[in-house]
Design a protein around this motif. Structure first.
Motif, PDB file in Angstrom:
ATOM      1  N   ARG A  72       0.841  -1.192   0.000  1.00 55.15           N
ATOM      2  CA  ARG A  72       0.000   0.000   0.000  1.00 55.15           C
ATOM      3  C   ARG A  72       0.878   1.243   0.000  1.00 55.15           C
ATOM      4  O   ARG A  72       1.935   1.269   0.619  1.00 55.15           O
ATOM      5  CB  ARG A  72      -0.974  -0.002   1.179  1.00 55.15           C
ATOM      6  N   ASP A  73       0.409   2.253  -0.685  1.00 57.54           N
ATOM      7  CA  ASP A  73       1.106   3.522  -0.834  1.00 57.54           C
ATOM      8  C   ASP A  73       0.236   4.582  -0.195  1.00 57.54           C
ATOM      9  O   ASP A  73      -0.808   4.961  -0.747  1.00 57.54           O
ATOM     10  CB  ASP A  73       1.340   3.796  -2.319  1.00 57.54           C
ATOM     11  N   LYS A  74       0.673   5.071   0.952  1.00 61.59           N
ATOM     12  CA  LYS A  74      -0.136   6.046   1.676  1.00 61.59           C
ATOM     13  C   LYS A  74      -0.272   7.342   0.890  1.00 61.59           C
ATOM     14  O   LYS A  74      -1.347   7.946   0.840  1.00 61.59           O
ATOM     15  CB  LYS A  74       0.480   6.322   3.047  1.00 61.59           C
ATOM     16  N   ALA A  75       0.804   7.780   0.270  1.00 60.82           N
ATOM     17  CA  ALA A  75       0.781   9.045  -0.469  1.00 60.82           C
ATOM     18  C   ALA A  75      -0.230   8.992  -1.620  1.00 60.82           C
ATOM     19  O   ALA A  75      -0.935   9.964  -1.891  1.00 60.82           O
ATOM     20  CB  ALA A  75       2.175   9.366  -0.995  1.00 60.82           C
ATOM     21  N   ALA A  76      -0.282   7.847  -2.295  1.00 62.24           N
ATOM     22  CA  ALA A  76      -1.207   7.695  -3.412  1.00 62.24           C
ATOM     23  C   ALA A  76      -2.571   7.180  -2.951  1.00 62.24           C
ATOM     24  O   ALA A  76      -3.509   7.127  -3.749  1.00 62.24           O
ATOM     25  CB  ALA A  76      -0.632   6.736  -4.444  1.00 62.24           C
ATOM     26  N   ASN A  77      -2.645   6.801  -1.681  1.00 61.01           N
ATOM     27  CA  ASN A  77      -3.868   6.210  -1.128  1.00 61.01           C
ATOM     28  C   ASN A  77      -4.345   5.044  -2.000  1.00 61.01           C
ATOM     29  O   ASN A  77      -5.522   4.927  -2.346  1.00 61.01           O
ATOM     30  CB  ASN A  77      -4.982   7.241  -0.973  1.00 61.01           C
ATOM     31  N   THR A  78      -3.389   4.189  -2.319  1.00 59.32           N
ATOM     32  CA  THR A  78      -3.633   3.087  -3.251  1.00 59.32           C
ATOM     33  C   THR A  78      -3.024   1.809  -2.709  1.00 59.32           C
ATOM     34  O   THR A  78      -1.954   1.837  -2.089  1.00 59.32           O
ATOM     35  CB  THR A  78      -3.026   3.424  -4.629  1.00 59.32           C
ATOM     36  N   VAL A  79      -3.713   0.715  -2.954  1.00 59.81           N
ATOM     37  CA  VAL A  79      -3.213  -0.611  -2.607  1.00 59.81           C
ATOM     38  C   VAL A  79      -2.905  -1.340  -3.906  1.00 59.81           C
ATOM     39  O   VAL A  79      -3.682  -1.254  -4.873  1.00 59.81           O
ATOM     40  CB  VAL A  79      -4.248  -1.381  -1.777  1.00 59.81           C
ATOM     41  N   TYR A  80      -1.789  -2.035  -3.928  1.00 58.07           N
ATOM     42  CA  TYR A  80      -1.354  -2.736  -5.126  1.00 58.07           C
ATOM     43  C   TYR A  80      -1.311  -4.243  -4.874  1.00 58.07           C
ATOM     44  O   TYR A  80      -1.027  -4.696  -3.762  1.00 58.07           O
ATOM     45  CB  TYR A  80       0.036  -2.267  -5.544  1.00 58.07           C
ATOM     46  N   LEU A  81      -1.557  -4.991  -5.925  1.00 53.69           N
ATOM     47  CA  LEU A  81      -1.399  -6.434  -5.874  1.00 53.69           C
ATOM     48  C   LEU A  81      -0.462  -6.836  -7.003  1.00 53.69           C
ATOM     49  O   LEU A  81      -0.838  -6.768  -8.184  1.00 53.69           O
ATOM     50  CB  LEU A  81      -2.749  -7.147  -6.025  1.00 53.69           C
ATOM     51  N   GLN A  82       0.752  -7.178  -6.626  1.00 55.26           N
ATOM     52  CA  GLN A  82       1.733  -7.646  -7.599  1.00 55.26           C
ATOM     53  C   GLN A  82       1.554  -9.153  -7.754  1.00 55.26           C
ATOM     54  O   GLN A  82       1.638  -9.899  -6.762  1.00 55.26           O
ATOM     55  CB  GLN A  82       3.148  -7.325  -7.128  1.00 55.26           C
ATOM     56  N   MET A  83       1.330  -9.591  -8.970  1.00 55.23           N
ATOM     57  CA  MET A  83       1.082 -10.996  -9.241  1.00 55.23           C
ATOM     58  C   MET A  83       2.168 -11.526 -10.171  1.00 55.23           C
ATOM     59  O   MET A  83       2.320 -11.036 -11.286  1.00 55.23           O
ATOM     60  CB  MET A  83      -0.297 -11.178  -9.877  1.00 55.23           C
ATOM     61  N   ASN A  84       2.902 -12.505  -9.704  1.00 55.24           N
ATOM     62  CA  ASN A  84       3.954 -13.134 -10.496  1.00 55.24           C
ATOM     63  C   ASN A  84       3.617 -14.602 -10.730  1.00 55.24           C
ATOM     64  O   ASN A  84       2.814 -15.187 -10.002  1.00 55.24           O
ATOM     65  CB  ASN A  84       5.293 -13.021  -9.774  1.00 55.24           C
ATOM     66  N   GLY A  85       4.251 -15.177 -11.713  1.00 52.40           N
ATOM     67  CA  GLY A  85       4.032 -16.588 -11.973  1.00 52.40           C
ATOM     68  C   GLY A  85       2.584 -16.932 -12.257  1.00 52.40           C
ATOM     69  O   GLY A  85       2.072 -17.947 -11.779  1.00 52.40           O
ATOM     70  N   LEU A  86       1.924 -16.100 -13.034  1.00 54.78           N
ATOM     71  CA  LEU A  86       0.498 -16.302 -13.286  1.00 54.78           C
ATOM     72  C   LEU A  86       0.232 -17.599 -14.029  1.00 54.78           C
ATOM     73  O   LEU A  86       1.010 -18.014 -14.911  1.00 54.78           O
ATOM     74  CB  LEU A  86      -0.056 -15.128 -14.083  1.00 54.78           C
ATOM     75  N   GLY A  87      -0.867 -18.216 -13.677  1.00 52.76           N
ATOM     76  CA  GLY A  87      -1.309 -19.430 -14.340  1.00 52.76           C
ATOM     77  C   GLY A  87      -2.775 -19.324 -14.704  1.00 52.76           C
ATOM     78  O   GLY A  87      -3.476 -18.417 -14.234  1.00 52.76           O
ATOM     79  N   PRO A  88      -3.272 -20.230 -15.530  1.00 54.71           N
ATOM     80  CA  PRO A  88      -4.687 -20.178 -15.925  1.00 54.71           C
ATOM     81  C   PRO A  88      -5.633 -20.185 -14.731  1.00 54.71           C
ATOM     82  O   PRO A  88      -6.730 -19.622 -14.818  1.00 54.71           O
ATOM     83  CB  PRO A  88      -4.857 -21.447 -16.767  1.00 54.71           C
ATOM     84  N   GLU A  89      -5.203 -20.777 -13.631  1.00 56.65           N
ATOM     85  CA  GLU A  89      -6.049 -20.830 -12.435  1.00 56.65           C
ATOM     86  C   GLU A  89      -6.225 -19.465 -11.791  1.00 56.65           C
ATOM     87  O   GLU A  89      -7.071 -19.299 -10.908  1.00 56.65           O
ATOM     88  CB  GLU A  89      -5.451 -21.810 -11.415  1.00 56.65           C
ATOM     89  N   ASP A  90      -5.455 -18.508 -12.211  1.00 54.74           N
ATOM     90  CA  ASP A  90      -5.583 -17.145 -11.676  1.00 54.74           C
ATOM     91  C   ASP A  90      -6.575 -16.302 -12.475  1.00 54.74           C
ATOM     92  O   ASP A  90      -6.832 -15.148 -12.120  1.00 54.74           O
ATOM     93  CB  ASP A  90      -4.221 -16.445 -11.668  1.00 54.74           C
ATOM     94  N   THR A  91      -7.109 -16.858 -13.528  1.00 54.43           N
ATOM     95  CA  THR A  91      -8.089 -16.142 -14.327  1.00 54.43           C
ATOM     96  C   THR A  91      -9.341 -15.880 -13.505  1.00 54.43           C
ATOM     97  O   THR A  91      -9.944 -16.806 -12.951  1.00 54.43           O
ATOM     98  CB  THR A  91      -8.458 -16.959 -15.585  1.00 54.43           C
ATOM     99  N   ALA A  92      -9.707 -14.614 -13.404  1.00 51.52           N
ATOM    100  CA  ALA A  92     -10.848 -14.225 -12.582  1.00 51.52           C
ATOM    101  C   ALA A  92     -11.050 -12.722 -12.684  1.00 51.52           C
ATOM    102  O   ALA A  92     -10.185 -12.003 -13.203  1.00 51.52           O
ATOM    103  CB  ALA A  92     -10.624 -14.602 -11.119  1.00 51.52           C
ATOM    104  N   ILE A  93     -12.175 -12.274 -12.164  1.00 50.62           N
ATOM    105  CA  ILE A  93     -12.346 -10.850 -11.913  1.00 50.62           C
ATOM    106  C   ILE A  93     -11.810 -10.588 -10.511  1.00 50.62           C
ATOM    107  O   ILE A  93     -12.184 -11.288  -9.563  1.00 50.62           O
ATOM    108  CB  ILE A  93     -13.819 -10.427 -12.008  1.00 50.62           C
ATOM    109  N   TYR A  94     -10.948  -9.607 -10.394  1.00 53.64           N
ATOM    110  CA  TYR A  94     -10.327  -9.273  -9.117  1.00 53.64           C
ATOM    111  C   TYR A  94     -10.977  -8.018  -8.553  1.00 53.64           C
ATOM    112  O   TYR A  94     -11.104  -7.009  -9.241  1.00 53.64           O
ATOM    113  CB  TYR A  94      -8.824  -9.059  -9.295  1.00 53.64           C
TER     114      TYR A  94
END
Length: 126
Positions: A72-94
């Protein structure tokens, strides 16, 4: 009025990386439990990761441990989700979601969150 806006979803090849963003307004991300959920076609919504409001401890689903990282970045008031090693099982609406009140902790159930974004589509396919 609380608003959460996700962005960053895309069509990715297996093994790729992607970063999702959840920009918040009406609350300060440092003071609220913020979670990412995902919902694949025909499946129930499942929790991916949550960052606690008090101590910033993060809780990851077993399926994403070691591959996904929430920050999370307080200055930007934003939360990030870094996703590595993606696979077909990660297909979804987030979706990102926030607890209703300052100080409420993480909850594995979607019912534990009062505010939701509109979602961003992640598709992993060769």
């Amino acid at each position: 009025q609380v608003q959460l806006v996700e962005s960053g979803g895309d069509l990715m090849q297996p093994g790729g990386s992607l970063r999702l963003s959840c920009a918040a307004s009406g609350l300060t991300v440092d003071y609220y439990a913020i979670a990412w959920f995902r919902q694949a076609p025909g499946k129930e919504r499942e929790g991916v990761v949550c960052i606690d409001s008090d101590d910033g401890v993060t809780y990851y689903a077993d399926s994403v441990k070691g591959r996904f990282t929430l920050s999370r970045d307080k200055a930007a008031n934003t939360v990030y989700l870094q996703m590595n090693g993606l696979g077909p099982e990660d297909t979804a609406i987030y979706y990102c979601a926030s607890a209703e009140f300052w100080g409420f902790g993480c909850d594995s159930r979607s019912s534990g969150y009062a505010y939701w974004g509109q979602g961003t589509q992640v598709t992993v396919s060769s």
